[in-house]
Design a protein around this motif. Structure first.
Motif, mmCIF file in Angstrom:
data_model
loop_
_atom_site.group_PDB
_atom_site.id
_atom_site.type_symbol
_atom_site.label_atom_id
_atom_site.label_comp_id
_atom_site.label_asym_id
_atom_site.label_seq_id
_atom_site.Cartn_x
_atom_site.Cartn_y
_atom_site.Cartn_z
ATOM 1 N N UNK A 262 6.516 -3.128 13.475
ATOM 2 C CA UNK A 262 5.390 -2.218 13.278
ATOM 3 C C UNK A 262 4.194 -3.030 12.812
ATOM 4 N N UNK A 263 3.073 -2.912 13.526
ATOM 5 C CA UNK A 263 1.896 -3.715 13.184
ATOM 6 C C UNK A 263 0.641 -3.021 13.683
ATOM 7 N N UNK A 264 -0.489 -3.424 13.131
ATOM 8 C CA UNK A 264 -1.779 -2.905 13.570
ATOM 9 C C UNK A 264 -2.272 -3.722 14.756
ATOM 10 N N UNK A 265 -2.862 -3.045 15.722
ATOM 11 C CA UNK A 265 -3.344 -3.764 16.915
ATOM 12 C C UNK A 265 -4.389 -4.821 16.558
ATOM 13 N N UNK A 319 -5.536 -3.749 7.744
ATOM 14 C CA UNK A 319 -5.621 -2.913 8.941
ATOM 15 C C UNK A 319 -4.365 -2.071 9.114
ATOM 16 N N UNK A 320 -3.202 -2.632 8.791
ATOM 17 C CA UNK A 320 -1.948 -1.884 8.925
ATOM 18 C C UNK A 320 -1.914 -0.699 7.981
ATOM 19 N N UNK A 321 -2.447 -0.890 6.771
ATOM 20 C CA UNK A 321 -2.437 0.196 5.792
ATOM 21 C C UNK A 321 -3.446 1.290 6.146
ATOM 22 N N UNK A 322 -4.296 1.044 7.135
ATOM 23 C CA UNK A 322 -5.235 2.055 7.626
ATOM 24 C C UNK A 322 -4.829 2.589 8.997
ATOM 25 N N UNK A 348 -3.034 -8.108 0.710
ATOM 26 C CA UNK A 348 -3.440 -6.700 0.822
ATOM 27 C C UNK A 348 -2.596 -5.879 -0.135
ATOM 28 N N UNK A 349 -3.239 -4.948 -0.803
ATOM 29 C CA UNK A 349 -2.551 -4.090 -1.761
ATOM 30 C C UNK A 349 -2.127 -2.791 -1.061
ATOM 31 N N UNK A 350 -0.831 -2.491 -1.037
ATOM 32 C CA UNK A 350 -0.395 -1.263 -0.354
ATOM 33 C C UNK A 350 -0.902 -0.013 -1.076
ATOM 34 N N UNK A 351 -1.420 0.964 -0.375
ATOM 35 C CA UNK A 351 -1.773 2.247 -1.000
ATOM 36 C C UNK A 351 -0.509 2.916 -1.545
#
Length: 383
Positions: A262-265, A319-322, A348-351
């Motif tokens: 699972x990843x952000x484009x 980007x993945x967290x968005x 990156x800090x996870x929400x």
């Protein structure tokens, strides 16, 4: 069947206005502001989420979001926008009914009620008699349309059909009692004469009233019998549905050694080299490089791949967290009890909603590893 109407506490007035419209359609509505834990979404339920700026700051947002994703995964979710507020990550790219213009809300509430009806109809099994063609099938379909609303008896129409029969019995009983009073009580012949005289006084041809009364009483009895039969059928529906649907349900896909990625484009250039290097070391991966539409992801190739995977690697980044896709893929991994492996490709800090899924899971900070060693590090963390 229950319609759960989820909303932020600040949107209570809008929720109650929509509730009245839905209940007028004969649906049972339960308001859900997330403050009290309600039962899980069932196969026959519909979950309506009111999206607004207030929702983003609601204390129970995560609970409402979790229930919304549950409903989305089963095709039971309807989103309604009350203002220009942004939906939570994972729901932003899903279709929504726009009710942000207050002057048009009454019209939009009816649109929501229609959408609920479509969801309910989609979940109802097709009656066997409707599968055939011909005149009989069309007549039975017409009867169901008049007598049923989303599988529920239309009691107003039934009561209207009962009235003529009840009136015929009342009039006949009154004439019978009148004939029985006096020194020479009358019998059946006097009753028929009295009924006929009553009809003539009210404009019916001579001899017709008796048959009109008989037809009204027969219709009343048919309505009563069919109503009792439908009630008995509805009470037995849960057990019958489970017996019928169990053999038809598709078995889960066979477990494979493939790991879902699972990843952000936006991170594709950073992710693909690591996955290619790990694949050369003998690991099998599944990742979507073409993109999947929001409406297709839960029911199509993505969900099948996650269910068949031995685990899910989440390439974590800002980007993945968005990313709505990443959020839904993580949710599906949790739903199907797949091992989650968070791999951070940047700082990156996870929400907090992502932290819920990562709780107690060992993460790999791949961005701290030299680029040439990253595929090997990924293989090690996968075991």
């Amino acid at each position: 069947m229950t319609v759960y109407l989820a909303h932020a506490p600040a949107d209570r007035d809008a929720a109650e206005a929509l509730e009245k419209v839905i209940e007028r359609r004969g649906q049972f509505v339960e308001l859900d502001d997330g403050q009290v834990a309600l039962r899980p979404i069932q196969a026959s339920d519909v979950f309506v989420l009111l999206v607004s700026q207030a929702l983003l700051f609601a204390t129970a947002r995560l609970r409402l979001e979790q229930r919304a994703l549950d409903a989305w995964a089963d095709g039971r979710l309807i989103l309604v926008k009350l203002d220009n507020g942004i939906a939570p990550v994972g729901l932003r790219d899903l279709p929504a009914i726009d009710a942000s213009f207050e002057a048009q809300r009454e019209f939009k509430w009816n649109e929501v009620a229609d959408a609920i009806r479509e969801k309910v109809r989609a979940s109802l099994p097709e009656p066997p008699e409707s599968r055939g063609g011909g005149v009989a099938g069309r007549v039975q379909s017409k009867i169901r349309t008049e007598f049923d609303d989303d599988g529920r008896p239309n009691w107003w129409l039934r009561l209207a059909l009962l009235v003529p029969g009840v009136w015929a019995l009342v009039v006949s009983g009154a004439i019978w009692l009148a004939n029985r009073i006096g020194p020479t009580p009358g019998g059946l012949r006097e009753l028929r004469q009295g009924v006929d005289a009553y009809g003539v006084r009210n404009g019916l041809p001579q001899g017709a009233t008796e048959w009109v009364f008989v037809g009204a009483v027969v219709l009343m009895l048919l309505v009563i019998v069919t109503s009792i039969a439908k009630l008995s059928k509805r009470r037995a529906a849960p057990s019958e549905a489970s017996e019928v649907e169990a053999p038809a349900s598709a078995p889960p896909p066979a477990q494979t050694d493939t790991v879902f990625v699972s990843y952000a484009r936006a991170n594709q250039s950073d992710v693909l080299p690591v996955i290619d290097g790990a694949a050369k070391a003998g690991r099998k991966f599944w990742l979507d490089q073409n993109g999947v539409n929001a409406g297709d992801g839960w029911a199509g190739e993505i969900v099948r791949a996650i269910r068949a995977a031995r685990g899910v690697v989440v390439m974590c980044s800002k980007a993945a967290f968005e990313s709505d896709h990443v959020k839904r893929e993580i949710y599906l991994a949790d739903r199907y009890a797949k091992k989650l492996v968070p791999v951070f490709i940047e700082q990156a800090e996870p929400p907090e909603d992502f932290e819920y899924f990562f709780a107690g899971v060992q993460a790999l900070k791949l961005f701290e590893t030299p680029e040439a060693e990253r595929p090997e590090a990924l293989v090690r963390v996968l075991g």
